[in-house]
Design an enzyme around this catalytic site. Structure first.
Site, short mmCIF file in Angstrom:
data_model
loop_
_atom_site.label_atom_id
_atom_site.label_comp_id
_atom_site.label_asym_id
_atom_site.label_seq_id
_atom_site.Cartn_x
_atom_site.Cartn_y
_atom_site.Cartn_z
N PRO A 121 1.44 -1.44 6.76
CA PRO A 121 0.08 -0.89 6.63
C PRO A 121 -0.05 0.49 5.99
O PRO A 121 -0.48 1.46 6.62
CB PRO A 121 -0.40 -0.88 8.08
CG PRO A 121 0.84 -0.62 8.86
CD PRO A 121 1.93 -1.38 8.13
N CYS A 122 0.27 0.58 4.71
CA CYS A 122 0.12 1.87 4.02
C CYS A 122 -1.36 2.25 3.91
O CYS A 122 -1.67 3.42 3.70
CB CYS A 122 0.79 1.84 2.65
SG CYS A 122 0.17 0.58 1.54
#
Length: 158
Positions: A121-122
């Site tokens: 989850p950047c």
């Protein structure tokens, strides 16, 4: 490597992987004619979990991952996995947690090269001032993902 294309609320999602794990999950604006008619068996669980995520039924992924990158990139991507659903951290916070505040540009660069859209989850990493900055999938997608994961979404009263 097997490849599948599925529809998502944010565009066509490409999933690439094999028995060693999922190597790539990416999104594009390519037309819906590119959606896979059949999903290779090795990618079916990834498709199922992504669909659950978009339906609001999944907050964590349980997939065997096999992203390709440098040792440093791998370290950055593992750190991203520690950001809980519905939460955000700043690039500076991420860098501090990794132990070297001078590496902020390198950390941001590695985030930008993350090959596993949503699952790693950047999108949960934001600017120190709370701004939506630097997202390879486009800031409109980042905004959508953060709103989708927001614990304070407006609920219907009826």
């Amino acid at each position: 490597m097997e490849t599948a294309f599925i529809n998502s609320p944010l565009g066509i999602t490409r999933i690439v992987g094999d028995e060693n794990g999922i190597a790539i999950i990416s999104v594009s604006d390519v037309g819906t004619n590119d959606v896979s008619e059949t999903i290779p068996e090795v990618l079916q669980d990834a498709v199922f979990q992504l669909n659950e995520y978009f339906e609001g039924k999944r907050t964590d992924f349980d997939l065997k991952l096999n992203p390709q990158g440098t040792e440093f990139q791998q370290k950055v991507w593992r750190a991203l996995l520690e950001i809980p659903y519905g939460k955000t951290i700043s690039y500076m916070d991420q860098t501090k947690k990794m132990g070297d505040v001078k590496a902020i540009r390198a950390v941001a660069s590695a985030n930008g090269k993350n090959p596993l859209w949503i699952v790693v989850p950047c999108h949960r990493v934001i600017g120190t001032n709370g701004s939506l900055t630097g997202y390879a999938g486009g800031l409109s997608r980042k905004k959508w993902l953060l709103e989708h994961e927001s614990p304070s979404q407006q609920q219907s009263l009826f």
